[in-house]
Design a protein around this motif. Structure first.
Motif, mmCIF file in Angstrom:
data_model
loop_
_atom_site.group_PDB
_atom_site.id
_atom_site.type_symbol
_atom_site.label_atom_id
_atom_site.label_comp_id
_atom_site.label_asym_id
_atom_site.label_seq_id
_atom_site.Cartn_x
_atom_site.Cartn_y
_atom_site.Cartn_z
ATOM 1 N N ASP A 362 0.810 -1.217 0.000
ATOM 2 C CA ASP A 362 0.000 0.000 0.000
ATOM 3 C C ASP A 362 0.843 1.266 0.000
ATOM 4 O O ASP A 362 0.298 2.367 0.112
ATOM 5 C CB ASP A 362 -0.939 0.010 1.212
ATOM 6 C CG ASP A 362 -2.071 -0.993 1.074
ATOM 7 O OD1 ASP A 362 -2.402 -1.350 -0.070
ATOM 8 O OD2 ASP A 362 -2.618 -1.425 2.102
ATOM 9 N N GLN A 363 2.171 1.128 -0.107
ATOM 10 C CA GLN A 363 3.015 2.312 -0.196
ATOM 11 C C GLN A 363 3.520 2.556 -1.612
ATOM 12 O O GLN A 363 4.418 3.364 -1.827
ATOM 13 C CB GLN A 363 4.191 2.218 0.784
ATOM 14 C CG GLN A 363 3.766 2.342 2.241
ATOM 15 C CD GLN A 363 4.880 2.826 3.141
ATOM 16 O OE1 GLN A 363 5.589 3.778 2.838
ATOM 17 N NE2 GLN A 363 5.043 2.155 4.277
ATOM 18 N N VAL A 364 2.960 1.872 -2.577
ATOM 19 C CA VAL A 364 3.285 2.159 -3.981
ATOM 20 C C VAL A 364 2.681 3.509 -4.338
ATOM 21 O O VAL A 364 1.468 3.695 -4.283
ATOM 22 C CB VAL A 364 2.730 1.059 -4.913
ATOM 23 C CG1 VAL A 364 2.939 1.447 -6.366
ATOM 24 C CG2 VAL A 364 3.395 -0.277 -4.608
ATOM 25 N N VAL A 365 3.540 4.484 -4.696
ATOM 26 C CA VAL A 365 3.050 5.844 -4.933
ATOM 27 C C VAL A 365 3.427 6.390 -6.306
ATOM 28 O O VAL A 365 3.108 7.536 -6.621
ATOM 29 C CB VAL A 365 3.570 6.813 -3.836
ATOM 30 C CG1 VAL A 365 3.040 6.416 -2.472
ATOM 31 C CG2 VAL A 365 5.091 6.875 -3.834
ATOM 32 N N LYS A 366 4.104 5.589 -7.127
ATOM 33 C CA LYS A 366 4.458 6.102 -8.449
ATOM 34 C C LYS A 366 4.546 4.959 -9.445
ATOM 35 O O LYS A 366 4.757 3.796 -9.073
ATOM 36 C CB LYS A 366 5.772 6.881 -8.407
ATOM 37 C CG LYS A 366 6.966 6.108 -7.883
ATOM 38 C CD LYS A 366 8.178 7.025 -7.744
ATOM 39 C CE LYS A 366 9.355 6.291 -7.120
ATOM 40 N NZ LYS A 366 10.512 7.178 -6.919
ATOM 41 N N PRO A 367 4.388 5.271 -10.730
ATOM 42 C CA PRO A 367 4.443 4.234 -11.767
ATOM 43 C C PRO A 367 5.792 3.519 -11.770
ATOM 44 O O PRO A 367 6.827 4.105 -11.444
ATOM 45 C CB PRO A 367 4.244 5.027 -13.058
ATOM 46 C CG PRO A 367 3.621 6.304 -12.646
ATOM 47 C CD PRO A 367 4.126 6.612 -11.279
ATOM 48 N N GLY A 368 5.748 2.246 -12.105
ATOM 49 C CA GLY A 368 6.982 1.480 -12.215
ATOM 50 C C GLY A 368 7.370 0.746 -10.956
ATOM 51 O O GLY A 368 8.270 -0.089 -10.980
ATOM 52 N N GLU A 369 6.702 1.039 -9.838
ATOM 53 C CA GLU A 369 6.970 0.299 -8.598
ATOM 54 C C GLU A 369 6.136 -0.972 -8.623
ATOM 55 O O GLU A 369 4.909 -0.931 -8.602
ATOM 56 C CB GLU A 369 6.633 1.158 -7.380
ATOM 57 C CG GLU A 369 7.542 2.371 -7.237
ATOM 58 C CD GLU A 369 7.239 3.208 -6.011
ATOM 59 O OE1 GLU A 369 8.162 3.884 -5.523
ATOM 60 O OE2 GLU A 369 6.086 3.191 -5.534
ATOM 61 N N ASP A 565 -5.447 7.117 -9.355
ATOM 62 C CA ASP A 565 -6.306 7.221 -8.165
ATOM 63 C C ASP A 565 -5.655 6.517 -6.977
ATOM 64 O O ASP A 565 -5.600 7.060 -5.863
ATOM 65 C CB ASP A 565 -7.667 6.614 -8.471
ATOM 66 C CG ASP A 565 -8.593 6.606 -7.269
ATOM 67 O OD1 ASP A 565 -9.274 7.605 -7.023
ATOM 68 O OD2 ASP A 565 -8.618 5.576 -6.558
ATOM 69 N N ARG A 566 -5.153 5.321 -7.216
ATOM 70 C CA ARG A 566 -4.518 4.554 -6.131
ATOM 71 C C ARG A 566 -3.232 5.233 -5.663
ATOM 72 O O ARG A 566 -2.969 5.310 -4.454
ATOM 73 C CB ARG A 566 -4.212 3.134 -6.621
ATOM 74 C CG ARG A 566 -3.643 2.215 -5.558
ATOM 75 C CD ARG A 566 -4.700 1.812 -4.561
ATOM 76 N NE ARG A 566 -4.179 0.882 -3.568
ATOM 77 C CZ ARG A 566 -4.919 0.245 -2.674
ATOM 78 N NH1 ARG A 566 -6.225 0.431 -2.664
ATOM 79 N NH2 ARG A 566 -4.387 -0.580 -1.797
ATOM 80 N N PHE A 567 -2.432 5.735 -6.583
ATOM 81 C CA PHE A 567 -1.184 6.398 -6.206
ATOM 82 C C PHE A 567 -1.455 7.615 -5.322
ATOM 83 O O PHE A 567 -0.758 7.851 -4.335
ATOM 84 C CB PHE A 567 -0.410 6.833 -7.451
ATOM 85 C CG PHE A 567 0.110 5.703 -8.293
ATOM 86 C CD1 PHE A 567 0.471 4.496 -7.726
ATOM 87 C CD2 PHE A 567 0.248 5.852 -9.670
ATOM 88 C CE1 PHE A 567 0.947 3.451 -8.502
ATOM 89 C CE2 PHE A 567 0.733 4.817 -10.452
ATOM 90 C CZ PHE A 567 1.087 3.620 -9.868
ATOM 91 N N ILE A 568 -2.466 8.411 -5.695
ATOM 92 C CA ILE A 568 -2.773 9.622 -4.919
ATOM 93 C C ILE A 568 -3.244 9.248 -3.519
ATOM 94 O O ILE A 568 -2.816 9.843 -2.515
ATOM 95 C CB ILE A 568 -3.824 10.477 -5.655
ATOM 96 C CG1 ILE A 568 -3.214 11.068 -6.929
ATOM 97 C CG2 ILE A 568 -4.349 11.595 -4.745
ATOM 98 C CD1 ILE A 568 -4.223 11.739 -7.849
ATOM 99 N N ARG A 569 -4.114 8.263 -3.419
ATOM 100 C CA ARG A 569 -4.601 7.843 -2.096
ATOM 101 C C ARG A 569 -3.459 7.271 -1.253
ATOM 102 O O ARG A 569 -3.346 7.562 -0.051
ATOM 103 C CB ARG A 569 -5.727 6.818 -2.245
ATOM 104 C CG ARG A 569 -6.985 7.391 -2.884
ATOM 105 C CD ARG A 569 -8.067 6.336 -3.069
ATOM 106 N NE ARG A 569 -9.172 6.852 -3.869
ATOM 107 C CZ ARG A 569 -10.199 7.541 -3.384
ATOM 108 N NH1 ARG A 569 -10.271 7.777 -2.072
ATOM 109 N NH2 ARG A 569 -11.165 7.978 -4.182
ATOM 110 N N ASN A 570 -2.613 6.448 -1.866
ATOM 111 C CA ASN A 570 -1.472 5.899 -1.139
ATOM 112 C C ASN A 570 -0.514 6.997 -0.687
ATOM 113 O O ASN A 570 0.088 6.909 0.388
ATOM 114 C CB ASN A 570 -0.720 4.891 -2.008
ATOM 115 C CG ASN A 570 -1.431 3.558 -2.123
ATOM 116 O OD1 ASN A 570 -2.431 3.315 -1.452
ATOM 117 N ND2 ASN A 570 -0.928 2.682 -2.986
#
Length: 600
Positions: A362-369, A565-570
């Motif tokens: 749940d700490q994935v905050v950017k593309p490529g992770e 959406d998921r990145f922003i929430r995370n």
């Protein structure tokens, strides 16, 4: 029954709480009967006592008067319904329990760690004839069925008793408690001032060079022991094992990693620590590697293993494993290496005899992770490697408030629950600021008082390079209030530290941090500015991708709206869980401010 039953206040209510209380009462009946039989009916029982600054609850604390000194005396008792248990080969701290199946911590080791932790928190001695003692009571077990457990050499804090040893257990209790009212001792324990929690980086240097300073509890200790066991198994049986430690923010993943590395360094093993975060690795190098190139070189990056021979290290700890990427190739990689590039997960697993992954998906905050348990397990299975997984559930940040942890998940839509009102739990201070000026003034007072405080924000403003006069641009503007982002590069600008040290250098206060400089760190007080990329509409928070200034979100072909959406929430989940003592929230959107206020 004993004279006093005490249960610390709990903010939850309803059927779940009632069921929890009933279960706790059933577990305590066996102990209560023994207290009465021992003539200790006046002793107080504190059931479900929550250890300071954690979400971990111990079964029972007996509070009373010491029979010799007349001082307050406490006995922590862990109640186990186990009937059969046996130790795991290669470890005297881990056991397997029949009908449970999963690896458990030895109950004596478990209760001993509780004694040490509580003694540290209260500043009380935990050995000899000290204030706090501990025992595990296996009230359904007979000796022969738990003989491995009983073989562990006990101390006054790690005693284990079975139902066959009821007489010895009663004698043990009489040795530390007399039949006098324990209500005063119980009240004093519940009202005791607590020492500040140990910040990871403050003790990181000593953790690796000298001795362990952190008390690992329950699943944390299980994870630590499993790493050491895997190392020993690799040495004696040439057997490679992948260890995954999974848990949310503040569950202690990094502490486990550094504790295990410290012990293995002292044993002479070849170890390495890697992350995908420049800020975290550079900070570890500063705190631990200062004056020692050997220690500094222990800390590296996920993309450093393209040309490392197989099993070059005994242990590789991959902290922040959610940040694992597809390959280690970057724009500086020579073409010959680029063409031969393997998956980064392959490089990491093959680099050490025991690769350890500290993971929070749940700490994935950017593309490529891409780091996930599925990815790790899939590659390990392809190589025929065993994977051992330990899940952490306790909270050691945010005042140990599991209530706040749930509140943030529900607020951000990362959990099945709906946003709920914050009633407070006495452990964590959550506030809503009416303006960024109010937030900054509050945090400045905390910083001036010797505590640590930082402001961070969603990536909703431009991020400029320094001006020609080497000053920072006040990009984060809310009305007439404006402050700069943290420095972009590793080079300090004026009194502002380089980006890697924003969270730890006192000069970082006064700049606004982003998720890229806050992730992995903690400070006493956290102020979070919620930008226009996350707003409340119709009773819930919705994301607005178009308001984000993060370059990673520009290309919709590379990053879908669902992923954004998921990145922003995370991102906001990470920012909201940095504080050790408290968090202040401010939204730039009036409707969102009103929504947050309605939840308080």
């Amino acid at each position: 029954m004993p004279d006093t039953f005490t249960s610390p206040a709990h903010p939850a209510s309803g059927p779940a709480l009632a069921a929890s209380i009933r279960a706790a009462m059933r577990r305590a009946v066996a102990l209560a009967d023994d207290l009465v039989q021992a003539g200790l009916g006046a002793v107080s029982m504190i059931m479900g006592y929550q250890l300071p600054l954690t979400s971990r609850k111990v079964d029972v604390v007996l509070a009373g008067v010491h029979p010799v000194t007349g001082d307050d005396s406490y006995v922590i008792v862990e109640l186990k319904s186990w009937t059969h248990a046996q130790s795991i080969q290669g470890s005297d701290s881990l056991v397997v329990v029949r009908r449970v199946g999963t690896v458990q911590l030895h109950p004596g080791v478990q209760v001993g760690a509780y004694c040490e932790y509580l003694s540290d928190a209260l500043g009380a001695p935990a050995d000899g004839d000290g204030l706090i003692h501990g025992a595990a009571y296996l009230y359904n077990a007979v000796d022969q069925d738990v003989s491995d457990v009983l073989a562990h050499r006990p101390t006054n804090q790690t005693r284990v008793f079975t139902k066959q040893q009821r007489v010895q257990f009663i004698d043990y209790l009489r040795a530390h408690l007399r039949n006098a009212s324990g209500s005063g001792a119980a009240d004093r324990l519940l009202a005791s001032p607590v020492r500040a929690s140990r910040h990871l980086l403050t003790y990181a240097d000593q953790e690796l060079k000298e001795r362990s300073h952190f008390r690992l509890l329950d699943e944390q200790r299980v994870a630590y022991e499993m790493v050491l066991r895997a190392v020993e198994r690799a040495r004696t049986a040439n057997r490679k094992t992948v260890v995954v430690v999974s848990g949310g923010p503040g569950s202690g993943k990094s502490v486990i990693g550094l504790s295990a590395l410290g012990e293995l360094v002292r044993q002479g093993h070849a170890v390495l620590h890697a992350t995908g975060s420049r800020s975290f690795t550079q900070t570890l190098r500063r705190y631990v590697g200062q004056g020692s190139s050997r220690m500094r070189n222990i800390f590296g990056y996920f993309n450093s293993f393209m040309n490392i021979e197989r099993n070059s290290f005994d242990v590789l700890v991959c902290d922040g494993a959610h940040g694992i990427r597809a390959t280690s190739v970057n724009r500086f990689t020579p073409k010959i290496r680029r063409d031969r590039a393997r998956p980064q997960i392959a490089e990491l697993i093959e680099a050490a005899r025991v690769p350890v992954f500290l993971l929070d998906e749940d700490q994935v905050v950017k593309p490529g992770e891409l780091g996930s348990l599925t990815l790790i397990a899939r590659y390990a299975a392809q190589r025929g490697l065993e994977v051992e997984v330990v899940s952490l559930h306790d909270q050691f940040r945010c005042g140990g408030s599991s209530t706040y942890d749930r509140w943030t998940k529900d607020l951000l839509g990362l959990h099945e629950g709906e946003p709920m009102k914050w009633a407070g739990d006495g452990r964590f201070d959550l506030r809503i600021a009416d303006s960024p000026e109010e937030m900054e003034a509050f945090l400045a007072d905390k910083q001036a008082a010797g505590e640590t405080a930082r402001m961070s924000a969603g990536y909703c403003w431009p991020w400029s390079d320094p001006q020609p006069d080497d000053s920072l641009v006040a990009d984060v503007q809310v009305g007439r209030w404006a402050r700069p982002w943290n420095v972009k590069s590793d080079r300090s600008v004026g009194d502002a530290p380089g980006s890697a040290f924003w969270a730890t250098d006192p000069g970082g206060f006064g700049q606004v941090g982003s998720v890229y400089t806050a992730q992995g760190f903690e400070y006493d007080w956290s102020g979070v500015i919620i930008g226009p990329d996350l707003v409340a509409r119709d009773g819930r928070l919705v994301t607005r991708r178009s308001e984000s200034k993060d370059p990673a979100f520009r290309n919709r072909q590379d990053v879908s709206d669902e992923a954004a959406d998921r990145f922003i929430r995370n991102t906001y989940r990470v920012l909201m869980t940095r504080g050790m003592r408290g968090t202040l929230l401010y939204s730039t959107d009036p409707e969102t401010r009103a929504f947050l206020a309605s939840l308080m």
